[in-house]
Design an enzyme around this catalytic site. Structure first.
Site, PDB file in Angstrom:
ATOM      1  CG  ASP A  15      -1.862   1.143   1.251  1.00 14.01           C
ATOM      2  OD1 ASP A  15      -1.442   2.279   0.941  1.00 14.01           O
ATOM      3  OD2 ASP A  15      -3.046   0.911   1.538  1.00 14.01           O
ATOM      4  CG  HIS A  16       1.311   4.382  -3.148  1.00 15.72           C
ATOM      5  ND1 HIS A  16       0.065   4.070  -3.593  1.00 15.72           N
ATOM      6  CD2 HIS A  16       1.406   5.722  -3.222  1.00 15.72           C
ATOM      7  CE1 HIS A  16      -0.557   5.180  -3.930  1.00 15.72           C
ATOM      8  NE2 HIS A  16       0.225   6.205  -3.717  1.00 15.72           N
TER       9      HIS A  16
ATOM     10  CG  HIS B 195      -4.241   4.251  -0.646  1.00 15.37           C
ATOM     11  ND1 HIS B 195      -3.283   3.287  -0.684  1.00 15.37           N
ATOM     12  CD2 HIS B 195      -4.510   4.546  -1.948  1.00 15.37           C
ATOM     13  CE1 HIS B 195      -2.975   3.017  -1.947  1.00 15.37           C
ATOM     14  NE2 HIS B 195      -3.717   3.768  -2.731  1.00 15.37           N
TER      15      HIS B 195
HETATM   16  C1  BG6 Z   1      -3.663   4.886  -6.324  1.00 16.28           C
HETATM   17  C2  BG6 Z   1      -5.039   4.979  -6.911  1.00 16.28           C
HETATM   18  O1  BG6 Z   1      -3.563   3.776  -5.471  1.00 16.28           O
HETATM   19  O2  BG6 Z   1      -3.385   6.062  -5.588  1.00 16.28           O
HETATM   20  C3  BG6 Z   1      -5.177   6.215  -7.785  1.00 16.28           C
HETATM   21  O3  BG6 Z   1      -5.292   3.816  -7.685  1.00 16.28           O
HETATM   22  C4  BG6 Z   1      -4.775   7.452  -7.015  1.00 16.28           C
HETATM   23  O4  BG6 Z   1      -6.501   6.361  -8.278  1.00 16.28           O
HETATM   24  C5  BG6 Z   1      -3.409   7.241  -6.366  1.00 16.28           C
HETATM   25  O5  BG6 Z   1      -4.740   8.547  -7.918  1.00 16.28           O
HETATM   26  C6  BG6 Z   1      -3.084   8.408  -5.460  1.00 16.28           C
HETATM   27  O6  BG6 Z   1      -1.772   8.290  -5.007  1.00 16.28           O
HETATM   28  P1  BG6 Z   1      -0.954   9.554  -4.514  1.00 16.28           P
HETATM   29  O7  BG6 Z   1       0.321   8.982  -4.013  1.00 16.28           O
HETATM   30  O8  BG6 Z   1      -0.811  10.457  -5.687  1.00 16.28           O
HETATM   31  O9  BG6 Z   1      -1.787  10.191  -3.441  1.00 16.28           O
END
Ligand code: BG6
Length: 502
Positions: A192-193, A255
């Site tokens: 989960d980034h 997230h």
């Molecule tokens: C991804 C989603 O996991 O996270 C995207 O699939 C979203 O829809 C993105 O835009 C948002 O990531 P960050 O790091 O830009 O907040």
């Protein structure tokens, strides 16, 4: 570089390994994974003996893939311009296999190549498999790895699975069972980034390295909590995926639940992965289920219609390429929930997320209870005061701020809110850099355990089911570039509260 981080990394030298990215010609590898690997190489954090095998269906050769990835690094890496020596060294260990994931021959070819790489690059049989493919392949690829002898032998095996991890509780359970039949839980890294973002990790430090906050981090002192993940982007070219997913599956179930768990968890007894994950899962277990009859009053969903972003007109969701003109996929969702634990009893948590909102920003705001209505808040007082709010800005402009009340200088007695603001500053590493390094080191702290994924789905399943019951009824619309449907404002005003303005 942040000296603290440098210090930590010096103790974290990963072992030699070969990383295999399935789906390496896709968008994620191009924009995030390869630039992150390059950054690790640039900072000297990659294992001393490292190789990368890209497996995908697209028509590349090793040479043309290397060239394409160099362009990706030039465009997306935070270390620009590209350092030729670092790139050339990394590129020499990049190989491309074009193949169908359903064919044994693809995996046999991979097995032969990995053995050769072990000899040539000293990768010692250690393998890091990364699934960056369409989720329909999340079961097939591990099964193929096993069937073709790639899950055993000398060295360690780890597998990283991208989101979405299932699309409901049943599919997540099935995927967990499938993976655990092939790999040990300690070898499975559900990514989960958001957990790789510096400020998200800082939640733990803020809470547990400061004596100030923990004593007041509870229902006695906290009125409510707001978590907002606002995006300005629309669905872009991802409609094929997004039509099936929607805001809850795309962002909230994963997230935002992770942010919630870190904010609400009890103090872990140590910083070990299992201890932190034990505490996070308890938060998810304590979520009060939203019953079908309460879904309408506790949730809001919406869809963006035409509007303006930065002064330029943009399409509505239903007009986007590959989106059905009758789509009922939500691009905005908001949920009011409770955690039935001793600490949080009675404290509402409001979560909202949407695409094409007025501003990009992810933040968590803790609204403290007002001071007693005696001196300044008394009914006849001309000096009403506001609540204190602690805001953790996850992105952009990472930092923490505290809203306090103060006297306006020289005025007789006028009170105004002031903000104490701290910005983390510096150039934070990309989330994927931290997480990829952790997978090479074997540190699962920032990855999701099987039961966390399942608990989170268990909470959202009834909400999604109730929405499905609604059938094809059009969703509340909000003009692109605004803050979502009016129903979302209403949810809070009904309770004499307001969303914080980002
Ligand atoms: C991804 C989603 O996991 O996270 C995207 O699939 C979203 O829809 C993105 O835009 C948002 O990531 P960050 O790091 O830009 O907040």
């Amino acid at each position: 570089m942040n000296p603290l981080r440098e210090g930590l990394q010096r103790q974290r030298v990963p072992e030699p390994c070969a990383m295999v990215i399935f789906g390496a010609s896709g968008d994620l590898a191009h924009r995030k994974l390869i630039p992150a690997i390059y950054s690790l190489a640039h900072e000297g954090s990659l294992p001393p003996y490292f190789a990368l095998v890209a497996v995908a269906v697209s028509d590349f050769t090793t040479e043309s893939f290397r060239e394409d990835m160099k362009k990706a690094v030039q465009e997306f890496s935070r270390h620009r311009p590209v350092n030729e020596a670092v790139w050339n060294n990394l590129a020499a260990g990049i190989h491309y296999i074009k193949g169908d994931f359903k064919e044994d021959s693809t995996f046999q070819q991979l097995g032969v190549l990995l053995k050769k790489i072990d000899v040539e690059r000293g990768t010692k049989g250690n393998r890091l498999f990364y699934l960056s493919t369409n989720p329909s392949l999340f079961e097939i690829i591990p099964a193929q790895l096993k069937a073709n002898g790639l899950t055993s032998g000398v060295g360690w095996r780890r597998i990283v699975i991208e989101k979405p991890f299932g699309r409901d509780l049943a599919t997540a359970q099935k995927l967990n069972a499938h993976l655990q039949a092939i790999f040990g839980e300690s070898e499975i890294y559900r990514i989960d980034h958001y957990l790789g973002k510096e400020t998200v990790q800082n939640i733990l430090v803020l809470r547990f390295a400061n004596g100030l906050f923990e004593p007041i981090w509870r229902n006695q002192f906290i009125d409510h909590v707001q978590i907002t993940v606002a995006e300005t982007l629309g669905v872009g070219s991802r409609a094929g995926y997004y039509e099936e997913a929607g805001a809850v599956r795309d962002m909230m179930q994963n997230h935002m639940m992770q942010l919630l768990a870190l904010i609400a968890m009890e103090t872990p007894i140590s910083l070990k992965a299992e201890q932190i994950r034990n505490e996070k899962v308890k938060v998810l277990q304590a979520l009060r289920p939203i019953l079908a009859k309460d879904v309408k009053s506790s949730t809001v969903r919406g869809q963006y219609s035409r509007g303006y972003m930065d002064g330029a007109p943009v399409k509505g969701y239903r007009e986007e390429t590959n989106v059905s003109p009758k789509s009922v996929t939500e691009t905005f969702s908001c949920v009011k929930l409770f955690i039935d634990s001793w600490r949080w009893s009675g404290v509402p948590f409001y979560l909202r997320h949407g695409k094409r909102l007025a501003k990009k920003g992810t933040e968590i705001s803790i609204f403290f209870k007002r001071s007693p209505d005696i001196l300044f808040n008394a009914a006849d007082s001309e000096t009403p005061v506001d609540q204190n709010v602690l805001t953790i800005r996850v992105q952009p402009d990472e930092g923490v701020s505290l809203r306090m009340e103060a006297k306006v200088p020289e005025q007789q007695l006028q009170i105004q809110s002031v903000k104490m603001d701290f910005r983390f500053g510096g150039s934070s590493p990309e989330a994927y850099e931290r997480l990829l390094l952790d997978t090479m080191i074997g540190d699962a702290t920032l990855f999701i355990r099987h039961d966390e994924a399942e608990q989170s789905w268990a909470f959202f399943d009834p909400i999604l089911a109730a929405w499905r019951e609604d059938g094809g009824r059009p969703l509340p619309q909000y003009a692109a570039g605004t803050w979502g449907p009016k129903e979302a404002e209403q949810l809070l005003t009904n309770e004499a509260r307001k969303w914080r303005r980002l």
